[in-house]
Design a protein around this motif. Structure first.
Motif, PDB file in Angstrom:
ATOM      1  N   UNK A 118      37.247  43.285  41.839  1.00 49.36           N
ATOM      2  CA  UNK A 118      39.143  43.531  42.495  1.00 49.36           C
ATOM      3  C   UNK A 118      38.934  43.435  44.406  1.00 49.36           C
ATOM      4  N   UNK A 119      40.174  43.133  44.359  1.00 48.74           N
ATOM      5  CA  UNK A 119      40.074  42.950  46.041  1.00 48.74           C
ATOM      6  C   UNK A 119      40.842  44.542  45.866  1.00 48.74           C
ATOM      7  N   UNK A 120      41.191  45.017  45.279  1.00 47.34           N
ATOM      8  CA  UNK A 120      42.787  46.120  45.408  1.00 47.34           C
ATOM      9  C   UNK A 120      42.025  47.488  46.818  1.00 47.34           C
ATOM     10  N   UNK A 121      42.675  47.807  47.771  1.00 48.49           N
ATOM     11  CA  UNK A 121      42.238  48.874  48.218  1.00 48.49           C
ATOM     12  C   UNK A 121      41.361  49.956  47.862  1.00 48.49           C
ATOM     13  N   UNK A 122      41.299  50.589  46.715  1.00 49.57           N
ATOM     14  CA  UNK A 122      41.895  51.450  46.201  1.00 49.57           C
ATOM     15  C   UNK A 122      40.178  51.481  46.177  1.00 49.57           C
ATOM     16  N   UNK A 123      39.332  49.887  46.591  1.00 52.30           N
ATOM     17  CA  UNK A 123      38.010  50.649  45.533  1.00 52.30           C
ATOM     18  C   UNK A 123      37.484  50.212  46.511  1.00 52.30           C
ATOM     19  N   UNK A 124      37.678  50.248  48.002  1.00 44.79           N
ATOM     20  CA  UNK A 124      36.639  50.933  49.167  1.00 44.79           C
ATOM     21  C   UNK A 124      36.562  49.640  50.316  1.00 44.79           C
ATOM     22  N   UNK A 125      34.749  50.102  50.136  1.00 44.71           N
ATOM     23  CA  UNK A 125      34.443  49.150  51.535  1.00 44.71           C
ATOM     24  C   UNK A 125      33.682  47.491  50.802  1.00 44.71           C
TER      25      UNK A 125
ATOM     26  N   UNK B 279      38.342  32.784  47.987  1.00 43.25           N
ATOM     27  CA  UNK B 279      37.820  33.807  46.992  1.00 43.25           C
ATOM     28  C   UNK B 279      38.161  34.422  45.919  1.00 43.25           C
ATOM     29  N   UNK B 280      37.251  34.331  44.896  1.00 40.47           N
ATOM     30  CA  UNK B 280      37.935  34.025  43.067  1.00 40.47           C
ATOM     31  C   UNK B 280      37.881  34.829  43.054  1.00 40.47           C
TER      32      UNK B 280
ATOM     33  N   UNK C  90      42.850  32.642  48.613  1.00 42.28           N
ATOM     34  CA  UNK C  90      42.175  33.535  47.669  1.00 42.28           C
ATOM     35  C   UNK C  90      43.144  33.511  46.150  1.00 42.28           C
ATOM     36  N   UNK C  91      41.819  33.470  44.755  1.00 45.05           N
ATOM     37  CA  UNK C  91      42.988  32.761  43.455  1.00 45.05           C
ATOM     38  C   UNK C  91      42.270  34.503  42.516  1.00 45.05           C
TER      39      UNK C  91
ATOM     40  N   UNK D   5      39.148  33.335  34.653  1.00 49.00           N
ATOM     41  CA  UNK D   5      38.348  33.561  35.908  1.00 49.00           C
ATOM     42  C   UNK D   5      36.662  32.449  35.664  1.00 49.00           C
ATOM     43  N   UNK D   6      36.151  33.042  34.001  1.00 50.84           N
ATOM     44  CA  UNK D   6      35.305  32.059  34.478  1.00 50.84           C
ATOM     45  C   UNK D   6      36.082  30.403  33.899  1.00 50.84           C
ATOM     46  N   UNK D   7      36.757  30.289  33.187  1.00 48.94           N
ATOM     47  CA  UNK D   7      36.508  28.891  33.232  1.00 48.94           C
ATOM     48  C   UNK D   7      37.007  28.171  34.349  1.00 48.94           C
TER      49      UNK D   7
END
Length: 401
Positions: free
Chosen positions: A9-16, A37-38, A63-64, A80-82
């Protein structure tokens, strides 16, 4: 080079991790490489408002996003796997982030299948403190795919020497390299005027701000911090604890309970997540940044505080603690509330020491953690891996002839 990064994930809530991968990718684009980036659209219990499947671009980085699905905690996304199955053969190298997640399984499997070199970045998950948590569930994943990934990866990417040392017993003697996270120095070139943060929160007027700036999470040592602050708040009556960061797991309820039990609620402020100018104001106006984590593979917020000229007090489980101490940009203490209370009291009582630390911290970060320099280090590691793979392939062909 065509480089693919894969992260849950890339959401800001996940931090570093989410912040670091964007800086990493931008730095490589700046060196002339094609970087993709996938990831998924995961954002806590909700989803990001982003286009799915088709490429979006941010500062030159493609970014996808792919839809998250249950079980969400695993970062599951069959689309994503496909996409990995179709696209991995088109890249020169693949860089995966974190362990024990769905995207690691899929990326490792298809990289092996197509013989594309790949790098695994553990993000601190091999630190003994984190490695032992949920051990039975992790053991299943190790048997399914993670051990195979570590054994077949071209290299493991660590952000500190300490992280690599701690991981060594469980990595099957896999090759590893150290390249740190970085910061975008331009982001800190024009700082806001002093006073904006205190103006927004009048209770901080003429107070000494102790700033915790990170996710509210079990590993961050907030129990240590609250207990340490309760030991010194009467001796330093103008001290005020500010807790800034997202609370993804409702961990803040525990923290508020500890604060209530110690009757220090009138000395503690929760701001939630701060970004942009508000983040810079908080980091700049803090008298002391404190991070007493039980485990931290790097600690990007530490670097952000240092570049703002704020002295730091961190635990000796934050893996850049040796570098911080050697450059006299801050202090480190064991994960013990008495030790933190002693250091906090001493630093807040000696503003000149803090000012000197702050100046050294700015120079330290500028010299070692500029993303441009970090990107050059990554480029060198990637090229070495790709060249090594080519030489190996050529020798195999030569032997067969």
């Amino acid at each position: 080079m065509k480089i693919l990064h894969v992260i849950a994930n890339l959401a800001p809530r996940y931090g570093g991790p989410a912040k670091a991968i964007m800086g990493m990718a931008r730095s490589l684009v700046g060196l002339g490489h094609q970087v993709t980036i996938f990831t998924t659209n995961q954002d806590g219990p909700g989803v990001l408002d982003v286009p799915l499947y088709k490429p979006t671009f941010h500062e030159g980085v493609e970014i996808r996003y792919f839809p998250i699905q249950n079980p969400r905690y695993w970062g599951t996304s069959f689309s994503l796997a496909n996409a990995l199955r179709r696209e991995i053969p088109n890249y020169d190298i693949v860089h995966t982030h974190s362990l024990y997640l769905f995207h690691n399984w899929m990326a490792g499997m298809y990289c092996r299948h197509y013989r594309v070199p790949f790098i695994v970045r553990p993000h601190g998950t091999l630190d003994p403190y984190i490695y032992q948590r949920n051990r039975s569930r992790k053991r299943i994943m190790e048997l399914l795919f993670e051990n195979k990934n570590m054994k077949s990866a071209s290299a493991l990417h660590y952000t500190t020497e300490e992280e690599m040392l701690l991981a060594r017993p469980v990595t099957f003697n896999s090759k590893g390299f150290v390249v740190p996270n970085g910061v975008d120095l331009d982001e800190y070139a024009n700082m806001p005027e002093i006073g904006g943060f205190r103006k927004q929160y009048p209770e901080l007027t003429e107070k000494k701000i102790i700033l915790f700036f990170s996710r509210l999470n079990f590993k961050k040592g907030l129990d240590i911090l609250v207990d340490a602050f309760s030991k010194i708040h009467q001796q330093i009556p103008d001290a005020f604890l500010v807790i800034a960061g997202p609370d993804n797991e409702n961990y803040g309820e525990k923290v508020r309970q500890w604060i209530g039990e110690r009757n220090i609620g009138d000395k503690v402020l929760f701001t939630g997540m701060l970004t942009g100018t508000k983040k810079l104001e908080a980091l700049q106006e803090a008298d002391l940044f404190v991070l007493p984590s039980y485990s931290e593979n790097f600690g990007i917020s530490v670097i952000e505080a240092l570049i703002c000229g704020t002295p730091v007090l961190i635990s000796d489980k934050v893996n850049i603690w040796r570098e911080v101490v050697v450059h006299r940009a801050g202090r480190a203490a064991p994960c013990d509330s008495n030790a933190f209370a002693s250091e906090m009291k001493d630093l807040l009582s000696n503003p000149q020491i803090c000012d000197d630390m702050g100046e050294r911290g700015k120079r330290f970060v500028a010299n070692y953690y500029d993303w441009e320099h970090v990107g050059q280090q990554l480029e060198k590691e990637y090229q070495s891996i790709i060249n090594g793979r080519k030489k190996k392939s050529m020798s195999v062909v030569g032997m067969s002839n």
